[in-house]
Design an enzyme around this catalytic site. Structure first.
Site, PDB file in Angstrom:
ATOM      1  CE1 TYR A  74      38.755  28.522  34.622  1.00  0.00           C
ATOM      2  CE2 TYR A  74      39.941  26.968  36.019  1.00  0.00           C
ATOM      3  CZ  TYR A  74      39.704  28.264  35.590  1.00  0.00           C
ATOM      4  OH  TYR A  74      40.424  29.303  36.141  1.00  0.00           O
ATOM      5  NE  ARG A 119      35.848  41.584  29.637  1.00  0.00           N
ATOM      6  CZ  ARG A 119      35.552  41.853  30.907  1.00  0.00           C
ATOM      7  NH1 ARG A 119      34.457  42.529  31.203  1.00  0.00           N
ATOM      8  NH2 ARG A 119      36.340  41.437  31.881  1.00  0.00           N
ATOM      9  NE  ARG A 170      45.581  34.408  33.739  1.00  0.00           N
ATOM     10  CZ  ARG A 170      44.544  34.875  34.457  1.00  0.00           C
ATOM     11  NH1 ARG A 170      44.138  34.203  35.503  1.00  0.00           N
ATOM     12  NH2 ARG A 170      43.942  35.967  34.111  1.00  0.00           N
ATOM     13  CG  PHE A 206      23.582  40.534  44.739  1.00  0.00           C
ATOM     14  CD1 PHE A 206      23.629  39.149  44.831  1.00  0.00           C
ATOM     15  CD2 PHE A 206      24.774  41.245  44.747  1.00  0.00           C
ATOM     16  CE1 PHE A 206      24.850  38.490  44.945  1.00  0.00           C
ATOM     17  CE2 PHE A 206      25.992  40.586  44.867  1.00  0.00           C
ATOM     18  CZ  PHE A 206      26.027  39.213  44.961  1.00  0.00           C
TER      19      PHE A 206
HETATM   20  O1  LIG Z   1      40.898  38.084  38.398  1.00  0.00           O
HETATM   21  C1  LIG Z   1      39.873  38.695  38.001  1.00  0.00           C
HETATM   22  O2  LIG Z   1      39.711  39.921  38.032  1.00  0.00           O
HETATM   23  C2  LIG Z   1      38.770  37.878  37.392  1.00  0.00           C
HETATM   24  O3  LIG Z   1      38.966  36.557  37.841  1.00  0.00           O
HETATM   25  C3  LIG Z   1      38.319  35.584  37.030  1.00  0.00           C
HETATM   26  C4  LIG Z   1      39.289  34.469  36.733  1.00  0.00           C
HETATM   27  O4  LIG Z   1      40.443  34.496  37.246  1.00  0.00           O
HETATM   28  O5  LIG Z   1      38.861  33.572  35.966  1.00  0.00           O
HETATM   29  C5  LIG Z   1      37.128  34.945  37.805  1.00  0.00           C
HETATM   30  O6  LIG Z   1      37.530  34.493  39.090  1.00  0.00           O
HETATM   31  C6  LIG Z   1      36.625  33.419  39.517  1.00  0.00           C
HETATM   32  C7  LIG Z   1      37.109  32.870  40.849  1.00  0.00           C
HETATM   33  C8  LIG Z   1      36.810  33.814  41.975  1.00  0.00           C
HETATM   34  C9  LIG Z   1      35.317  34.146  42.036  1.00  0.00           C
HETATM   35  C10 LIG Z   1      35.210  35.432  42.809  1.00  0.00           C
HETATM   36  C11 LIG Z   1      33.811  35.943  42.959  1.00  0.00           C
HETATM   37  C12 LIG Z   1      33.227  36.696  41.957  1.00  0.00           C
HETATM   38  C13 LIG Z   1      31.997  37.269  42.135  1.00  0.00           C
HETATM   39  C14 LIG Z   1      31.303  37.104  43.343  1.00  0.00           C
HETATM   40  C15 LIG Z   1      30.058  37.706  43.564  1.00  0.00           C
HETATM   41  C16 LIG Z   1      29.409  37.565  44.774  1.00  0.00           C
HETATM   42  C17 LIG Z   1      29.985  36.792  45.788  1.00  0.00           C
HETATM   43  C18 LIG Z   1      31.200  36.170  45.579  1.00  0.00           C
HETATM   44  C19 LIG Z   1      31.886  36.334  44.362  1.00  0.00           C
HETATM   45  C20 LIG Z   1      33.136  35.722  44.172  1.00  0.00           C
HETATM   46  C21 LIG Z   1      36.013  35.952  37.946  1.00  0.00           C
HETATM   47  O7  LIG Z   1      35.973  36.756  38.858  1.00  0.00           O
HETATM   48  N1  LIG Z   1      35.077  35.825  37.024  1.00  0.00           N
HETATM   49  C22 LIG Z   1      33.880  36.681  37.046  1.00  0.00           C
HETATM   50  C23 LIG Z   1      32.690  35.804  36.975  1.00  0.00           C
HETATM   51  C24 LIG Z   1      32.521  35.030  38.291  1.00  0.00           C
HETATM   52  C25 LIG Z   1      31.141  35.367  38.783  1.00  0.00           C
HETATM   53  C26 LIG Z   1      30.777  34.532  39.981  1.00  0.00           C
HETATM   54  C27 LIG Z   1      29.310  34.649  40.224  1.00  0.00           C
HETATM   55  C28 LIG Z   1      28.510  33.542  40.034  1.00  0.00           C
HETATM   56  C29 LIG Z   1      27.156  33.596  40.247  1.00  0.00           C
HETATM   57  C30 LIG Z   1      26.555  34.768  40.682  1.00  0.00           C
HETATM   58  C31 LIG Z   1      25.186  34.836  40.935  1.00  0.00           C
HETATM   59  C32 LIG Z   1      24.622  35.996  41.376  1.00  0.00           C
HETATM   60  C33 LIG Z   1      25.395  37.132  41.573  1.00  0.00           C
HETATM   61  C34 LIG Z   1      26.762  37.091  41.336  1.00  0.00           C
HETATM   62  C35 LIG Z   1      27.363  35.912  40.890  1.00  0.00           C
HETATM   63  C36 LIG Z   1      28.744  35.851  40.665  1.00  0.00           C
HETATM   64 MG   LIG Z   2      41.077  36.126  38.263  1.00  0.00          MG
HETATM   65 MG   LIG Z   3      41.385  32.741  38.038  1.00  0.00          MG
END
Ligand SMILES: O=C(O)CO[C@@H](C(=O)O)[C@@H](OCCCCCc1ccc2ccccc2c1)C(=O)NCCCCCc1ccc2ccccc2c1
Ligand SMILES: [Mg+2]
Ligand SMILES: [Mg+2]
Length: 341
Positions: free
Chosen positions: A141, A185, A198, A258
């Site tokens: 997931y 968290r 969820r 970044f």
């Molecule tokens: O609803 C919410 O507020 C939190 O949602 C979590 C969930 O629903 O599980 C969940 O949603 C996940 C699905 C959408 C992902 C959106 C995303 C996040 C960060 C990014 C960073 C850079 C570019 C694109 C990115 C896209 C969420 O936001 N979780 C936070 C951790 C996800 C981090 C993703 C990520 C992975 C590798 C990376 C490597 C380097 C820098 C940033 C990185 C960022």
């Molecule tokens: Mg979310």
């Molecule tokens: Mg989500």
């Protein structure tokens, strides 16, 4: 925090990014212009997809096709899908600004973003009807919702000519480390979600400590709850060596900052959550001062190694070898991290 671009579509994107995620808005500022626009749009496209996934009021028979088609509808400037709340609602209602900006990106960036969106949408759709019942399923997931982000970002860095290879496994671990930290968290926020909770904590783990995942909300189960929490933190630490290796292999300074800042934040958050009953009573948030210090001081690998080493030392001091069943695995993982640093 930034002067908005003249182009109204891109201006909307940056204004929306600042509203839905200040932390990513700040770290995205580290990137050069061209890559920054691509990453900002990448973020908003996936945040749009995630807003559909997260909205528990959308019926399954409507949610699944929307998730599966998102990689196609994101090319349609007429398309929108009202859902989510507060700022997310405006993102979804005015999604055509994201679409217009996306269509102006170089094709090579568009292809990476659309491919990740397709695969993430398929993964989210699968987990609407699949429970996270094992650690393996938890990894799967988290691969879909965050590992793919790391892989996609690596592909954007290569497409921008800033990095030379994608390093998929390590890039995937970057996402798993961040997403597992989020899930650990956010226990209370997710279990109290309306109209339906969820549940992302893997059943293979929590079922060792309770009959139902909800039991941890009840103060009389707090000891078992904290043991389960520590078990999951210990699992998340499994990805830290890959993350450190990924960061050490980055060449471009702007890309490094970044990528590094969210990882150091996550290690700090895991350290704060470990052994912390407050996780089951409210949200455990890093103090602004500590977050600001990480933002300012994370400039090179020495700073990342220093932070990970210190957080690992702090966590080691919290391990209760008498009462915690996973203590020895936790100590081993923390020592592995310190040996790398
Ligand atoms: O609803 C919410 O507020 C939190 O949602 C979590 C969930 O629903 O599980 C969940 O949603 C996940 C699905 C959408 C992902 C959106 C995303 C996040 C960060 C990014 C960073 C850079 C570019 C694109 C990115 C896209 C969420 O936001 N979780 C936070 C951790 C996800 C981090 C993703 C990520 C992975 C590798 C990376 C490597 C380097 C820098 C940033 C990185 C960022
Ligand atoms: Mg979310
Ligand atoms: Mg989500």
């Amino acid at each position: 925090i930034t002067k908005l671009p003249k182009d109204p579509d891109l201006a909307f994107c940056y204004a929306m990014l600042n509203r839905v995620s200040r932390s990513f808005a700040i770290v995205i500022q580290q990137l050069g212009q061209e890559l920054r626009d691509a990453v900002c749009i990448f973020y908003l496209v996936l945040r749009g997809l995630d807003t559909v996934e997260d909205d528990m009021s959308i019926p399954v028979e409507r949610k699944i096709p929307t998730l599966l088609d998102f990689h196609k509808t994101m090319y349609d400037t007429e398309w929108k899908f009202p859902c989510g709340d507060k700022d997310y609602q405006e993102l979804m209602d005015k999604f055509h600004h994201v679409t217009a900006s996306f269509l102006r990106l170089h094709r090579r960036y568009q292809e990476v973003i659309a491919d990740v969106t397709r695969r993430m949408g398929e993964g989210m759709a699968k987990f609407i009807t699949t429970d996270v019942d094992s650690v393996q399923r938890w990894d799967e997931y988290c691969h879909y919702v965050a590992g793919l982000v790391g892989i996609g970002l690596s592909e954007l860095f290569v497409a921008a000519g800033l990095e030379s290879s994608v390093r998929q496994e390590q890039a995937n671990s970057m996402g798993l480390f961040l997403q597992k930290t989020n899930i650990i968290r956010d226990y209370l926020e997710d279990i109290c979600e309306q109209p339906a909770p969820r549940m992302f904590w893997p059943k293979e783990v929590w079922s060792c400590y309770a009959e139902q995942l909800e039991d941890f909300k009840d103060d009389k189960h707090i000891d078992s709850a904290v043991k389960c929490l520590n078990h999951l933190v210990t699992d998340a630490l499994r990805h830290a060596p890959d993350c450190l290796e990924y960061l050490a292999g980055l060449k471009a300074r702007a890309v490094f900052r970044f990528c590094a800042i969210p990882q150091v934040m996550a290690m700090g958050t895991l350290m704060l959550c470990y052994g912390e009953p407050q996780v089951f009573k409210g949200v455990v948030k890093m103090r602004r001062g500590m977050a600001a210090k990480i933002m300012d001081k994370t400039l090179g690998m020495a700073d990342v190694y220093g932070s990970f080493y210190d957080f690992a030392t702090w966590m080691t001091s919290k391990v209760d070898t008498e009462r915690d069943p996973n203590a020895h695995v936790t100590l081993k993982r923390l020592k592995d991290i310190q040996d790398i640093c």
